[in-house]
Structures are given as C-alpha cells and as structure tokens.
Design a protein around this motif. Structure first.
Motif: not given
Length: 165
Positions: A106-115
């Motif tokens: 919920l906090k990170n827009d790039d949740y699925y692309t970054k480690k």
C-alpha cells in the motif's frame, strides 16, 4: 451468526454491512450483490464490473491472509453515494509477514517491480495481494491495523474518475 444491515431509505447513501465466514466460497455472492446494487443505482456496467474486481481482491485477501481459522469472520461494509462508493473490509489479521507485505504494497507504487531492503522479491504470480489492481481501479485506498493486528482496508471509487480505464 450472520449479521446483515441494509439501509435503503429514501436517499443516499445506501449502506450494506454484514459478516461472512472466512471461506472463499462466500466471495462470489458478495461481489455479485454489490455489482447488482450498483447497477440498480444507475452506475454503469463497466463501473459495476470493476467494483466486483475490487471486492473480489480485497475479500480474497481478507480470507486468505487475514483468517487464521474456519471460524474467523470477515466484516464487509459498502456505502453507495450518488457520486462514489466506499468499501471497507475488516479481518482478524494475518501473520506478521503478511501484514508487513500488505503495508509495503500500500505504501510503495513500485511494490511488484522492486526488491525491499532485505533482498526479498515478491513474486506477482505466487504472492500477489491484488493491491495493485485495486489501486488502479480506485481513487483512495487506506489501511488500518490496530494493536491486535485487526486489519481494515477502505477503498473509494468515484463515479467520474480522473484515472484512465
């Protein structure tokens, strides 16, 4: 015990509140009912369908990650206004790991692309919380986790959105 409260007075908002068992079999009737309620209130077929997707995602997450036993319940609230709808789903809370994944999503827009900083990659195929699609289809998404790990997700969709799609 099934607790259903439906306020269908003379005007908006229409409020639906109930609990259902922590079982995936209950999600289809919930999402279908919400879709039908939106259609009856002159929302478009497209809006109703996309709202079904949101209901499916957040209810599925509540059951899969927030219900520790078959006796656990999910609380569902939907309010329909002339210009928007709000959905709130509350569950008992999952494991610390699952709650942290939800917070990060919920906090990170790039949740699925970054480690994250622990070099832990969340695989969209096997561990997807569906938050990204909910984010794309809604204007607001909020998470509240109380001291007992009871998790509440609130989603707002507006009839006329500034978002594409």
């Amino acid at each position: 015990k099934k607790d259903v409260y439906l306020h269908m007075g003379e005007g908006f908002p229409y409020r639906l509140k109930f609990t259902f068992p922590g079982n995936l079999d209950y999600i289809f009737p919930v999402r279908k009912f919400i879709s039908d309620m939106l259609l009856i209130n002159n929302y478009s077929q497209k809006f109703a369908y996309r709202s079904e997707v949101i209901v499916d995602e957040i209810c599925s997450n509540a059951v899969m990650y927030g219900c520790k036993s078959t006796d656990d319940q999910v609380e569902f609230v939907c309010e329909v206004f002339p210009d928007k709808m709000e959905i709130q789903v509350k569950d008992r809370g999952g494991s610390i790991k699952d709650i942290e994944r939800l917070r990060i999503a919920l906090k990170n827009d790039d949740y699925y692309t970054k480690k994250d900083n622990r070099n832990f990659s969340l695989d969209i195929e096997s561990n997807c919380l569906g938050i990204e699609i909910v984010r794309l289809l809604s204007e607001e998404i909020e998470l509240d986790i109380d001291e007992d790990n009871v998790t509440t997700i609130r989603v707002v969709r507006k009839r006329k959105s500034n978002k594409k799609g």
